[in-house]
Structure formats: structure tokens, C-alpha cells
Design a protein around this motif. Structure first.
Motif, PDB file in Angstrom:
ATOM      1  N   SER A   1      13.097   0.418  13.809  1.00 41.17           N
ATOM      2  CA  SER A   1      12.262   0.220  12.614  1.00 41.17           C
ATOM      3  C   SER A   1      11.038  -0.644  12.927  1.00 41.17           C
ATOM      4  CB  SER A   1      13.085  -0.395  11.495  1.00 41.17           C
ATOM      5  OG  SER A   1      13.639  -1.636  11.908  1.00 41.17           O
ATOM      6  N   PHE A   2      11.188  -1.618  13.800  1.00 43.47           N
ATOM      7  CA  PHE A   2      10.058  -2.460  14.201  1.00 43.47           C
ATOM      8  C   PHE A   2       8.965  -1.606  14.832  1.00 43.47           C
ATOM      9  CE2 PHE A   2       7.928  -4.697  17.682  1.00 43.47           C
ATOM     10  CZ  PHE A   2       7.352  -5.766  17.016  1.00 43.47           C
ATOM     11  N   TRP A   3       9.352  -0.754  15.791  1.00 39.53           N
ATOM     12  CA  TRP A   3       8.363   0.072  16.470  1.00 39.53           C
ATOM     13  C   TRP A   3       7.767   1.115  15.545  1.00 39.53           C
ATOM     14  CZ3 TRP A   3       5.685  -1.280  20.349  1.00 39.53           C
ATOM     15  CH2 TRP A   3       6.187  -2.210  21.251  1.00 39.53           C
ATOM     16  N   LEU A   4       8.560   1.637  14.609  1.00 39.62           N
ATOM     17  CA  LEU A   4       8.011   2.606  13.659  1.00 39.62           C
ATOM     18  C   LEU A   4       6.980   1.948  12.754  1.00 39.62           C
ATOM     19  CD1 LEU A   4      11.173   4.676  12.686  1.00 39.62           C
ATOM     20  CD2 LEU A   4       9.329   5.288  14.272  1.00 39.62           C
ATOM     21  N   ILE A   5       7.249   0.724  12.318  1.00 38.91           N
ATOM     22  CA  ILE A   5       6.292   0.015  11.465  1.00 38.91           C
ATOM     23  C   ILE A   5       5.019  -0.300  12.245  1.00 38.91           C
ATOM     24  CG2 ILE A   5       5.881  -2.175  10.269  1.00 38.91           C
ATOM     25  CD1 ILE A   5       8.860  -2.055   9.424  1.00 38.91           C
ATOM     26  N   ILE A   6       5.173  -0.842  13.451  1.00 39.38           N
ATOM     27  CA  ILE A   6       3.995  -1.197  14.260  1.00 39.38           C
ATOM     28  C   ILE A   6       3.146   0.030  14.558  1.00 39.38           C
ATOM     29  CG2 ILE A   6       3.266  -2.019  16.555  1.00 39.38           C
ATOM     30  CD1 ILE A   6       4.126  -4.251  14.694  1.00 39.38           C
ATOM     31  N   LEU A   7       3.788   1.093  15.019  1.00 39.63           N
ATOM     32  CA  LEU A   7       3.020   2.291  15.371  1.00 39.63           C
ATOM     33  C   LEU A   7       2.462   2.990  14.133  1.00 39.63           C
ATOM     34  CD1 LEU A   7       5.273   3.568  18.277  1.00 39.63           C
ATOM     35  CD2 LEU A   7       3.022   2.493  18.467  1.00 39.63           C
ATOM     36  N   GLY A   8       3.151   2.906  13.018  1.00 40.92           N
ATOM     37  CA  GLY A   8       2.611   3.446  11.767  1.00 40.92           C
ATOM     38  C   GLY A   8       1.359   2.700  11.336  1.00 40.92           C
ATOM     39  N   ILE A   9       1.377   1.384  11.485  1.00 39.28           N
ATOM     40  CA  ILE A   9       0.185   0.586  11.164  1.00 39.28           C
ATOM     41  C   ILE A   9      -0.953   0.935  12.117  1.00 39.28           C
ATOM     42  CG2 ILE A   9      -0.740  -1.770  11.181  1.00 39.28           C
ATOM     43  CD1 ILE A   9       1.999  -2.689  10.109  1.00 39.28           C
TER      44      ILE A   9
ATOM     45  N   VAL B   1      -1.485   3.817  13.570  1.00 36.05           N
ATOM     46  CA  VAL B   1      -2.043   5.116  13.147  1.00 36.05           C
ATOM     47  C   VAL B   1      -2.951   4.923  11.933  1.00 36.05           C
ATOM     48  CG1 VAL B   1      -1.453   7.363  12.165  1.00 36.05           C
ATOM     49  CG2 VAL B   1      -0.195   6.507  14.137  1.00 36.05           C
ATOM     50  N   ALA B   2      -2.503   4.112  10.964  1.00 37.54           N
ATOM     51  CA  ALA B   2      -3.324   3.877   9.770  1.00 37.54           C
ATOM     52  C   ALA B   2      -4.636   3.189  10.120  1.00 37.54           C
ATOM     53  CB  ALA B   2      -2.537   3.039   8.763  1.00 37.54           C
ATOM     54  N   VAL B   3      -4.593   2.222  11.017  1.00 38.04           N
ATOM     55  CA  VAL B   3      -5.811   1.520  11.431  1.00 38.04           C
ATOM     56  C   VAL B   3      -6.766   2.479  12.139  1.00 38.04           C
ATOM     57  CG1 VAL B   3      -6.665  -0.204  13.088  1.00 38.04           C
ATOM     58  CG2 VAL B   3      -4.837  -0.796  11.505  1.00 38.04           C
TER      59      VAL B   3
END
Length: 110
Positions: free
Chosen positions: A45-53, A55-57
Motif C-alpha cells: 500500500s505504501f508503494w501504491l500510494i507513492i507511485l499513485g502520487i 503519476v498524479a504529479v
């Protein structure tokens, strides 16, 4: 004219960073949760949140600093986390064993 070339280079660089982040996010999604623990890495979940952010950036490039920080996080995933996940068998596998060759299992010439 030089400024147009520089802006198109930055556009290509931004697109490449976005593609890298999306690929890393998909790879993070495909790995099993227990593989992250077995490899001694942060939670899935940590990596999904970081990588999702990341992508958004990269979708809305406002600050170049955030894009560079996202690129570093993506590189860390590819260089450190992904090889560790593959080493413990955390990715989806097609089957077979480590001794399989391109034409089937290797049996040592027997």
C-alpha cells in the motif's frame, strides 16, 4: 526557435517520466502483498500510494521539484524494490521452473 526546441524536449521528458511512473505503478499492483514483507521492503500500500502520487504529479506538472522527487521514487522502485520482489517470487509468473530453457526443461543431457 531555440526555446521551442527546449520546450518540446521538456515535454518529451515529462511524458517519459509519466510512462515510467505508470509502468512502476502497474508492476507494484501485480506483485503480491506477502512478497513485500518477505523482501523486507515497505508495504504494498505504501508503494501504491507513492507511485499513485507520482503519476498524479506527472499528469499535472506544476512544480518541477515534485516531478524530480517522483522520478527518484520511481527509480528506487525499479532498482531496489522490484528486483527484491522478483527474488522472492513476488511477481506473477507464467509457470515453469528456474531450469526451464527456451524449448522446455533442461535435464542435464539425460
Amino acid at each position: 526557435m531555440l526555446l521551442d526546441g527546449f520546450n518540446s524536449f521538456l515535454g518529451l521528458l515529462s511524458a517519459a517520466m509519466l510512462v515510467l511512473a505508470v509502468v512502476a505503478l502497474v508492476m507494484a499492483l501485480m506483485a503480491r502483498e506477502d512478497a513485500y514483507r518477505a523482501a523486507g521492503k515497505q508495504k504494498k500500500s505504501f508503494w501504491l500510494i507513492i507511485l499513485g502520487i507520482v503519476v498524479a504529479v506527472n499528469l499535472w506538472p506544476i512544480f518541477i521539484f515534485l516531478q524530480i522527487a517522483g522520478l527518484i521514487a520511481t527509480i528506487v522502485f525499479f532498482v531496489d524494490v522490484r528486483p527484491a520482489l522478483k527474488a522472492v517470487g513476488g511477481g506473477r509468473r507464467r509457470g515453469g521452473s528456474s531450469s526451464d530453457g527456451p524449448y522446455g526443461p533442461y535435464n542435464g543431457g539425460r
